[in-house]
Design a protein around this motif. Structure first.
Motif, PDB file in Angstrom:
ATOM      1  N   THR A  76      -7.626  -5.378  -3.273  1.00 10.55           N
ATOM      2  CA  THR A  76      -6.753  -4.335  -2.730  1.00 10.55           C
ATOM      3  C   THR A  76      -5.413  -4.363  -3.448  1.00 10.55           C
ATOM      4  OG1 THR A  76      -7.841  -4.418  -0.566  1.00 10.55           O
ATOM      5  CG2 THR A  76      -5.611  -3.486  -0.636  1.00 10.55           C
ATOM      6  N   GLU A  77      -4.875  -5.551  -3.672  1.00 12.05           N
ATOM      7  CA  GLU A  77      -3.597  -5.692  -4.371  1.00 12.05           C
ATOM      8  C   GLU A  77      -3.685  -5.153  -5.795  1.00 12.05           C
ATOM      9  OE1 GLU A  77      -5.059  -7.903  -2.475  1.00 12.05           O
ATOM     10  OE2 GLU A  77      -3.599  -8.775  -1.093  1.00 12.05           O
ATOM     11  N   LYS A  78      -4.786  -5.455  -6.493  1.00 13.12           N
ATOM     12  CA  LYS A  78      -4.979  -4.946  -7.855  1.00 13.12           C
ATOM     13  C   LYS A  78      -5.052  -3.420  -7.852  1.00 13.12           C
ATOM     14  CE  LYS A  78      -7.456  -8.969  -9.618  1.00 13.12           C
ATOM     15  NZ  LYS A  78      -8.774  -9.459 -10.052  1.00 13.12           N
ATOM     16  N   ASN A  79      -5.764  -2.869  -6.875  1.00  9.76           N
ATOM     17  CA  ASN A  79      -5.878  -1.417  -6.773  1.00  9.76           C
ATOM     18  C   ASN A  79      -4.515  -0.779  -6.509  1.00  9.76           C
ATOM     19  OD1 ASN A  79      -8.646  -1.628  -7.141  1.00  9.76           O
ATOM     20  ND2 ASN A  79      -9.099  -1.590  -4.955  1.00  9.76           N
ATOM     21  N   LEU A  80      -3.717  -1.410  -5.655  1.00  7.92           N
ATOM     22  CA  LEU A  80      -2.370  -0.900  -5.385  1.00  7.92           C
ATOM     23  C   LEU A  80      -1.497  -0.969  -6.625  1.00  7.92           C
ATOM     24  CD1 LEU A  80      -1.793  -2.412  -1.826  1.00  7.92           C
ATOM     25  CD2 LEU A  80      -1.966   0.027  -2.403  1.00  7.92           C
ATOM     26  N   ASP A  81      -1.594  -2.061  -7.374  1.00  4.81           N
ATOM     27  CA  ASP A  81      -0.829  -2.182  -8.620  1.00  4.81           C
ATOM     28  C   ASP A  81      -1.157  -1.029  -9.572  1.00  4.81           C
ATOM     29  OD1 ASP A  81       0.495  -4.491  -7.861  1.00  4.81           O
ATOM     30  OD2 ASP A  81      -0.883  -5.834  -8.915  1.00  4.81           O
ATOM     31  N   ALA A 101      -3.399   3.931   9.061  1.00  6.42           N
ATOM     32  CA  ALA A 101      -4.559   3.064   8.847  1.00  6.42           C
ATOM     33  C   ALA A 101      -4.220   1.914   7.911  1.00  6.42           C
ATOM     34  CB  ALA A 101      -5.718   3.866   8.275  1.00  6.42           C
ATOM     35  N   LEU A 102      -3.358   2.152   6.945  1.00  2.00           N
ATOM     36  CA  LEU A 102      -3.015   1.131   5.951  1.00  2.00           C
ATOM     37  C   LEU A 102      -1.746   0.377   6.303  1.00  2.00           C
ATOM     38  CD1 LEU A 102      -4.007   0.009   3.281  1.00  2.00           C
ATOM     39  CD2 LEU A 102      -2.674   1.739   2.122  1.00  2.00           C
ATOM     40  N   PHE A 103      -0.823   1.045   6.981  1.00  2.00           N
ATOM     41  CA  PHE A 103       0.463   0.462   7.302  1.00  2.00           C
ATOM     42  C   PHE A 103       0.551   0.092   8.785  1.00  2.00           C
ATOM     43  CE2 PHE A 103       0.992   3.297   3.727  1.00  2.00           C
ATOM     44  CZ  PHE A 103       1.743   2.560   2.848  1.00  2.00           C
ATOM     45  N   GLY A 104      -0.585  -0.255   9.376  1.00  2.00           N
ATOM     46  CA  GLY A 104      -0.624  -0.568  10.802  1.00  2.00           C
ATOM     47  C   GLY A 104       0.122  -1.848  11.130  1.00  2.00           C
ATOM     48  N   LYS A 105       0.378  -2.009  12.410  1.00  2.00           N
ATOM     49  CA  LYS A 105       1.103  -3.192  12.878  1.00  2.00           C
ATOM     50  C   LYS A 105       0.366  -4.457  12.481  1.00  2.00           C
ATOM     51  CE  LYS A 105       3.276  -1.004  16.820  1.00  2.00           C
ATOM     52  NZ  LYS A 105       3.422  -0.963  18.268  1.00  2.00           N
ATOM     53  N   ASN A 118      -2.605  -9.183   7.237  1.00  2.00           N
ATOM     54  CA  ASN A 118      -1.148  -9.211   7.310  1.00  2.00           C
ATOM     55  C   ASN A 118      -0.535  -9.383   5.927  1.00  2.00           C
ATOM     56  OD1 ASN A 118      -1.248  -8.892  10.074  1.00  2.00           O
ATOM     57  ND2 ASN A 118      -0.835 -11.036  10.536  1.00  2.00           N
ATOM     58  N   ALA A 119      -1.167 -10.176   5.084  1.00  2.00           N
ATOM     59  CA  ALA A 119      -0.661 -10.377   3.722  1.00  2.00           C
ATOM     60  C   ALA A 119      -0.745  -9.076   2.926  1.00  2.00           C
ATOM     61  CB  ALA A 119      -1.454 -11.475   3.020  1.00  2.00           C
ATOM     62  N   GLU A 120      -1.809  -8.278   3.133  1.00  2.00           N
ATOM     63  CA  GLU A 120      -1.938  -6.990   2.448  1.00  2.00           C
ATOM     64  C   GLU A 120      -0.806  -6.048   2.840  1.00  2.00           C
ATOM     65  OE1 GLU A 120      -5.833  -5.497   3.395  1.00  2.00           O
ATOM     66  OE2 GLU A 120      -6.647  -6.226   1.500  1.00  2.00           O
ATOM     67  N   VAL A 121      -0.485  -5.996   4.141  1.00  2.00           N
ATOM     68  CA  VAL A 121       0.607  -5.132   4.597  1.00  2.00           C
ATOM     69  C   VAL A 121       1.916  -5.604   3.972  1.00  2.00           C
ATOM     70  CG1 VAL A 121       1.968  -4.378   6.593  1.00  2.00           C
ATOM     71  CG2 VAL A 121      -0.525  -4.441   6.740  1.00  2.00           C
ATOM     72  N   GLY A 122       2.133  -6.897   3.944  1.00  2.00           N
ATOM     73  CA  GLY A 122       3.336  -7.448   3.323  1.00  2.00           C
ATOM     74  C   GLY A 122       3.424  -7.101   1.850  1.00  2.00           C
ATOM     75  N   TYR A 123       2.305  -7.193   1.146  1.00  2.00           N
ATOM     76  CA  TYR A 123       2.278  -6.866  -0.279  1.00  2.00           C
ATOM     77  C   TYR A 123       2.604  -5.393  -0.484  1.00  2.00           C
ATOM     78  CZ  TYR A 123       0.778  -6.558  -5.099  1.00  2.00           C
ATOM     79  OH  TYR A 123       0.741  -6.345  -6.450  1.00  2.00           O
ATOM     80  N   LEU A 124       2.036  -4.543   0.348  1.00  2.00           N
ATOM     81  CA  LEU A 124       2.291  -3.114   0.248  1.00  2.00           C
ATOM     82  C   LEU A 124       3.760  -2.793   0.518  1.00  2.00           C
ATOM     83  CD1 LEU A 124       1.136  -0.377  -0.290  1.00  2.00           C
ATOM     84  CD2 LEU A 124       0.307  -0.297   2.051  1.00  2.00           C
ATOM     85  N   LEU A 125       4.365  -3.473   1.460  1.00  2.00           N
ATOM     86  CA  LEU A 125       5.795  -3.289   1.729  1.00  2.00           C
ATOM     87  C   LEU A 125       6.622  -3.644   0.495  1.00  2.00           C
ATOM     88  CD1 LEU A 125       6.087  -4.737   5.348  1.00  2.00           C
ATOM     89  CD2 LEU A 125       6.147  -2.334   4.660  1.00  2.00           C
ATOM     90  N   GLN A 126       6.262  -4.717  -0.186  1.00  2.00           N
ATOM     91  CA  GLN A 126       6.971  -5.105  -1.408  1.00  2.00           C
ATOM     92  C   GLN A 126       6.812  -4.044  -2.489  1.00  2.00           C
ATOM     93  OE1 GLN A 126       5.319  -8.883  -2.483  1.00  2.00           O
ATOM     94  NE2 GLN A 126       6.463 -10.002  -0.930  1.00  2.00           N
ATOM     95  N   LYS A 127       5.606  -3.486  -2.639  1.00  4.05           N
ATOM     96  CA  LYS A 127       5.365  -2.453  -3.651  1.00  4.05           C
ATOM     97  C   LYS A 127       6.209  -1.216  -3.361  1.00  4.05           C
ATOM     98  CE  LYS A 127       2.924  -2.581  -6.641  1.00  4.05           C
ATOM     99  NZ  LYS A 127       3.165  -3.079  -8.013  1.00  4.05           N
ATOM    100  N   ILE A 128       6.304  -0.850  -2.099  1.00  4.91           N
ATOM    101  CA  ILE A 128       7.082   0.331  -1.722  1.00  4.91           C
ATOM    102  C   ILE A 128       8.560   0.114  -2.012  1.00  4.91           C
ATOM    103  CG2 ILE A 128       7.901   1.649   0.278  1.00  4.91           C
ATOM    104  CD1 ILE A 128       5.031   1.441   1.350  1.00  4.91           C
ATOM    105  N   GLU A 129       9.064  -1.060  -1.673  1.00  4.14           N
ATOM    106  CA  GLU A 129      10.478  -1.346  -1.920  1.00  4.14           C
ATOM    107  C   GLU A 129      10.805  -1.343  -3.410  1.00  4.14           C
ATOM    108  OE1 GLU A 129      11.177  -4.987   0.261  1.00  4.14           O
ATOM    109  OE2 GLU A 129      12.167  -3.840   1.826  1.00  4.14           O
ATOM    110  N   ASP A 146       3.670  -0.516  11.432  1.00  5.89           N
ATOM    111  CA  ASP A 146       4.335  -1.814  11.466  1.00  5.89           C
ATOM    112  C   ASP A 146       5.852  -1.609  11.515  1.00  5.89           C
ATOM    113  OD1 ASP A 146       3.955  -4.859  10.906  1.00  5.89           O
ATOM    114  OD2 ASP A 146       5.572  -4.204   9.571  1.00  5.89           O
ATOM    115  N   SER A 147       6.530  -2.311  12.417  1.00  4.29           N
ATOM    116  CA  SER A 147       7.977  -2.118  12.600  1.00  4.29           C
ATOM    117  C   SER A 147       8.759  -2.511  11.342  1.00  4.29           C
ATOM    118  CB  SER A 147       8.478  -2.908  13.802  1.00  4.29           C
ATOM    119  OG  SER A 147       8.238  -4.293  13.614  1.00  4.29           O
ATOM    120  N   GLY A 148       8.299  -3.525  10.617  1.00  2.00           N
ATOM    121  CA  GLY A 148       8.957  -3.913   9.368  1.00  2.00           C
ATOM    122  C   GLY A 148       8.877  -2.809   8.333  1.00  2.00           C
ATOM    123  N   PHE A 149       7.803  -2.074   8.374  1.00  2.43           N
ATOM    124  CA  PHE A 149       7.631  -0.959   7.469  1.00  2.43           C
ATOM    125  C   PHE A 149       8.549   0.197   7.858  1.00  2.43           C
ATOM    126  CE2 PHE A 149       5.306   3.042   6.782  1.00  2.43           C
ATOM    127  CZ  PHE A 149       5.427   3.086   5.411  1.00  2.43           C
TER     128      PHE A 149
END
Length: 166
Positions: A76-81, A101-105, A118-129, A146-149
């Motif tokens: 998933t991380e490779k696909n996001l990259d 569905a992807l950015f859920g709590k 949870n690690a996938e959501v965290g990784y996606l947050l880093q990519k967005i930032e 997710d509230s962090g998102f």
């Protein structure tokens, strides 16, 4: 004679609450950051994203969740990259439909599956930032995100009818 649907070419042509149109016009003018469009299913969030990208003079790149999310660790991380790199190189507006569905709590970690999700959501947050382009997300229910998102979002536009008072 077949019915022809008129495709809006200006934000002002969208059948949305006036305050939502004003927020979208502001996003088009600023041309920066992440915007999330929230509304129940069938509110035509995708069409609003298409018009917003068109107004900004950009193509809209749809992120297909079925091709992004993988059951294999690290895929998933490779696909996001690859997705973020392609969007950045093309200058397109990146669009995630059904973002809830992807950015859920993130959930309480009970097993390795929860930890990885949870690690996938965290990784996606880093990519967005780190992403310097424009990102549009469409979600049915803001409370499911997710509230962090949500804290990282610059623009949240509610497209619901009737318009909600702030």
């Amino acid at each position: 004679m077949p019915k022809v649907n008129r495709i809006a070419s200006r934000l002002e042509d969208l059948a949305l609450p006036a305050n939502s149109v004003a927020q979208l016009c502001n996003v088009a003018t600023e041309r920066v950051g992440t915007v999330i469009l929230t509304a129940p299913s069938g509110t035509d969030k995708t069409h609003a994203a298409e018009v917003l990208a068109r107004v900004m003079g950009c193509d809209l790149m749809h992120a297909d969740l079925s091709h992004l999310v993988s059951p294999y660790i690290g895929e998933t991380e490779k696909n996001l990259d690859r997705l973020f790199a392609a969007a950045s190189a093309s200058g397109a507006v990146l669009f995630f439909d059904e973002a809830d569905a992807l950015f859920g709590k993130r959930s309480v970690v009970k097993d390795s599956h929860d930890r990885y999700a949870n690690a996938e959501v965290g990784y996606l947050l880093q990519k967005i930032e780190a992403y310097s382009g424009i990102l549009i997300l469409a979600a049915g229910v803001r409370q499911n995100l997710d509230s962090g998102f949500v804290r990282r979002l610059r623009n949240v536009v509610d497209l619901s009818w009737p318009p909600k008072s702030n």
